[in-house]
Write an enzyme that holds these catalytic residues in place. Structure first.
Site, mmCIF file in Angstrom:
data_model
loop_
_atom_site.group_PDB
_atom_site.id
_atom_site.type_symbol
_atom_site.label_atom_id
_atom_site.label_comp_id
_atom_site.label_asym_id
_atom_site.label_seq_id
_atom_site.Cartn_x
_atom_site.Cartn_y
_atom_site.Cartn_z
ATOM 1 N N ASN A 1 -4.198 4.580 -19.383
ATOM 2 C CA ASN A 1 -4.735 4.196 -20.971
ATOM 3 C C ASN A 1 -4.609 5.515 -21.662
ATOM 4 O O ASN A 1 -4.369 6.826 -21.395
ATOM 5 C CB ASN A 1 -6.139 3.779 -20.814
ATOM 6 C CG ASN A 1 -7.081 5.143 -20.650
ATOM 7 O OD1 ASN A 1 -7.476 5.730 -21.865
ATOM 8 N ND2 ASN A 1 -7.552 5.772 -19.776
ATOM 9 N N CYS B 1 -10.172 14.708 -20.299
ATOM 10 C CA CYS B 1 -9.200 13.796 -20.986
ATOM 11 C C CYS B 1 -7.784 14.380 -21.035
ATOM 12 O O CYS B 1 -7.507 15.489 -21.553
ATOM 13 C CB CYS B 1 -9.963 13.546 -22.416
ATOM 14 S SG CYS B 1 -8.651 12.211 -23.220
ATOM 15 N N ASN C 1 -11.740 12.676 -13.243
ATOM 16 C CA ASN C 1 -11.150 12.111 -14.649
ATOM 17 C C ASN C 1 -9.810 11.708 -14.333
ATOM 18 O O ASN C 1 -9.243 11.792 -13.126
ATOM 19 C CB ASN C 1 -11.201 13.077 -15.789
ATOM 20 C CG ASN C 1 -11.509 12.585 -17.036
ATOM 21 O OD1 ASN C 1 -10.877 11.560 -17.353
ATOM 22 N ND2 ASN C 1 -12.409 13.072 -17.936
ATOM 23 N N CYS D 1 0.460 -9.719 19.592
ATOM 24 C CA CYS D 1 1.707 -9.452 19.013
ATOM 25 C C CYS D 1 2.281 -10.676 18.392
ATOM 26 O O CYS D 1 2.480 -11.742 19.366
ATOM 27 C CB CYS D 1 2.799 -8.610 19.965
ATOM 28 S SG CYS D 1 4.186 -8.399 19.265
ATOM 29 N N CYS E 1 6.955 -9.625 15.235
ATOM 30 C CA CYS E 1 7.812 -9.329 13.603
ATOM 31 C C CYS E 1 8.760 -8.493 14.110
ATOM 32 O O CYS E 1 9.756 -8.085 13.107
ATOM 33 C CB CYS E 1 6.805 -9.164 12.861
ATOM 34 S SG CYS E 1 5.853 -7.586 13.012
ATOM 35 N N CYS F 1 6.975 -2.808 13.693
ATOM 36 C CA CYS F 1 6.589 -1.380 14.495
ATOM 37 C C CYS F 1 7.810 -0.837 15.057
ATOM 38 O O CYS F 1 7.906 0.340 14.787
ATOM 39 C CB CYS F 1 5.624 -1.662 15.499
ATOM 40 S SG CYS F 1 6.081 -2.807 16.897
ATOM 41 N N CYS G 1 1.692 9.341 16.124
ATOM 42 C CA CYS G 1 1.706 9.328 14.732
ATOM 43 C C CYS G 1 0.990 8.233 13.599
ATOM 44 O O CYS G 1 0.660 8.524 12.661
ATOM 45 C CB CYS G 1 3.241 9.417 14.124
ATOM 46 S SG CYS G 1 4.089 8.065 14.168
ATOM 47 N N CYS H 1 3.351 2.964 13.794
ATOM 48 C CA CYS H 1 3.426 1.631 14.281
ATOM 49 C C CYS H 1 2.167 0.665 13.982
ATOM 50 O O CYS H 1 2.065 -0.509 13.549
ATOM 51 C CB CYS H 1 3.722 1.602 15.720
ATOM 52 S SG CYS H 1 2.554 2.423 16.683
ATOM 53 N N CYS I 1 1.834 -2.460 11.403
ATOM 54 C CA CYS I 1 1.623 -3.894 12.050
ATOM 55 C C CYS I 1 0.741 -4.863 11.172
ATOM 56 O O CYS I 1 -0.215 -4.250 10.606
ATOM 57 C CB CYS I 1 0.942 -3.674 13.347
ATOM 58 S SG CYS I 1 0.514 -5.037 14.237
#
Length: 431
Positions: free
Chosen positions: A75, A137, A202, A345, A348, A351, A385, A388, A392
């Protein structure tokens, strides 16, 4: 049933959900509708000296997620564009009608002692519960030496806070700008100036996007645009981080905090409170979904508290602070590896793609006779890490499992691999 009532620096309200200083709190009509809907308090939209600010058209722009929901809101609206006299009259009337609700007044005037002395005394006459000094602001007002132009200079923050505490008896909350290198410095300054609390964050300097047909940023004002203030769910991680910095800084530890930034539901609120916030302020979610969202927030928070055995907000406020530390104190001997639940699973491969292309090649793809694929973790290559697990699309299909490495806690200041290690009494504790 959990008790949601709070006492924030002497300001009482029936629940911790306050509307932030913004368009939803610009006039009595809005504020009374908010109280009718169940909000525990409001911070009245920022008042300034007369003549009132003049706004432009249009004023808002947004970033959307893949489902079409607003994830970030921008804004370029300024402080109230109504006269000081009208605002003060409405504030007094609303507080008389709703004595059990928190009514805090946001203020922004030039960085001059007389200007602050005059306006805080006028606000005090209304019977309002407290002040919030708008030092955040990021657009329009800094060009006039106010807003973030003050919040980015700790000496100014301290000075103005001290003036306000000198000339009024109300609690003073300093609203901090995130557009700064280290949030701790203005927070420390606010405390030195005698502020009773800080509120943060802010809005963040932003341009949400460019209209490539007309080569102008949004929102568009007669073919031109400017940077604005960014808020909404996208800023919550930044707000949480800055809140935690103040909560655990030795110089500001214990300073009351009003949490702001992307709070859209009860869980967001609980996260801020767990990092030390005594109340939370909401803006974008109310503007997108309306005032009635507070009912779900209150019910959700109360139900969660009941499930955890927390009777009051204070029972869990700040519990996450001791578990937030500097990177150098994290345990180098803590190890997790990924585990794939083959029953969940869906094949897909997201991962595998993420790990193979951009990470540690720790997932093995095994084509099956039926044309499907099977994925297995190569444990000796997995560094834990979490990529994956993040990619997923199936809940709890990939989990991170701890492995005992047979070594005690050791942080980076102690690690033999650190050429600058300094083993001290401080570095040997589990921070």
């Amino acid at each position: 049933m959990a008790d949601l009532s709070i006492d924030f620096v002497g300001i009482k309200s029936p629940n911790p959900f306050w509307l932030a200083s913004a368009p939803p709190t610009d006039k009595a009509y809005n504020v009374e509708r908010a109280f009718e809907a169940g909000w525990g308090g409001v911070v009245w939209k920022t008042l300034g000296e007369d003549p009132a600010a003049v706004n432009v058209s249009s004023r808002y722009s947004a970033i959307y997620d893949s489902y079409g929901e607003v994830s970030g809101f921008n804004n370029i609206e300024l402080i109230t564009d109504r006269s000081l006299e009208v605002n003060l009259r409405e504030i007094e009337a609303v507080k008389k009608s709703w004595p059990d609700r928190a009514l805090v007044v946001s203020l922004m005037v030039p960085c001059e002692e007389q200007a602050w002395k005059t306006i805080v005394k006028e606000v005090e006459k209304t019977g309002a519960d407290g002040l919030e000094l708008n030092f955040g602001c990021p657009h329009g007002m800094p060009e006039r030496g106010m807003g973030a132009a003050v919040g980015q200079v700790p000496e100014y923050v301290e000075q103005v806070a001290r003036w306000c505490k000198m000339y009024c008896k109300m609690p003073v909350i300093v609203k901090l700008t995130p557009n700064i290198t280290d949030i701790r410095f203005p927070a420390r300054a606010a405390k030195r100036g005698g502020a009773d609390a800080v509120s943060l964050i802010n809005t963040i300097n932003s341009i949400t996007g460019i209209d490539l047909d007309n080569m102008v940023a949004r929102p568009i004002v007669d073919g031109k645009s400017t940077h604005g203030g960014y808020c909404g769910p996208a800023v919550k991680p930044i707000a949480l981080s800055m809140t935690s910095e103040i909560a655990r800084d030795p110089e500001t530890m214990g300073l009351p905090i009003s949490g702001i930034g992307g709070i859209s539901n009860w869980r967001d609120a609980a996260e801020f409170i767990s990092l030390g916030a005594g109340c939370v302020q909401v803006c974008t979610a109310a503007m997108i979904y309306g005032f009635r969202i507070v009912e779900e927030m209150k019910t959700g928070l109360a139900n969660w508290m009941d499930s955890k055995g927390f009777e009051t907000i204070e029972d869990f406020r700040g519990l996450a602070v001791p578990n937030t530390t500097d990177w150098k104190y994290l345990n180098m001997n803590y190890k997790v590896v990924a585990s794939i639940d083959e029953d969940k699973c869906i094949g897909c491969g997201r991962c595998y793609i993420g790990c193979e292309d951009t990470s540690h090649q720790a997932i093995d793809l095994k084509p099956q006779a039926d044309g499907t694929n099977k994925f297995e973790i190569i444990e000796e290559e997995c560094v834990g890490c979490n990529l994956c697990q993040i990619t997923c699309p199936v809940d709890d299909c990939i989990t991170m499992e701890r492995r005992d490495v047979g070594q005690p806690y050791m942080n980076w200041t102690q690690d033999p691999r650190n050429p600058h290690r300094e083993v001290t009494e401080e570095s040997t504790h589990e921070a």
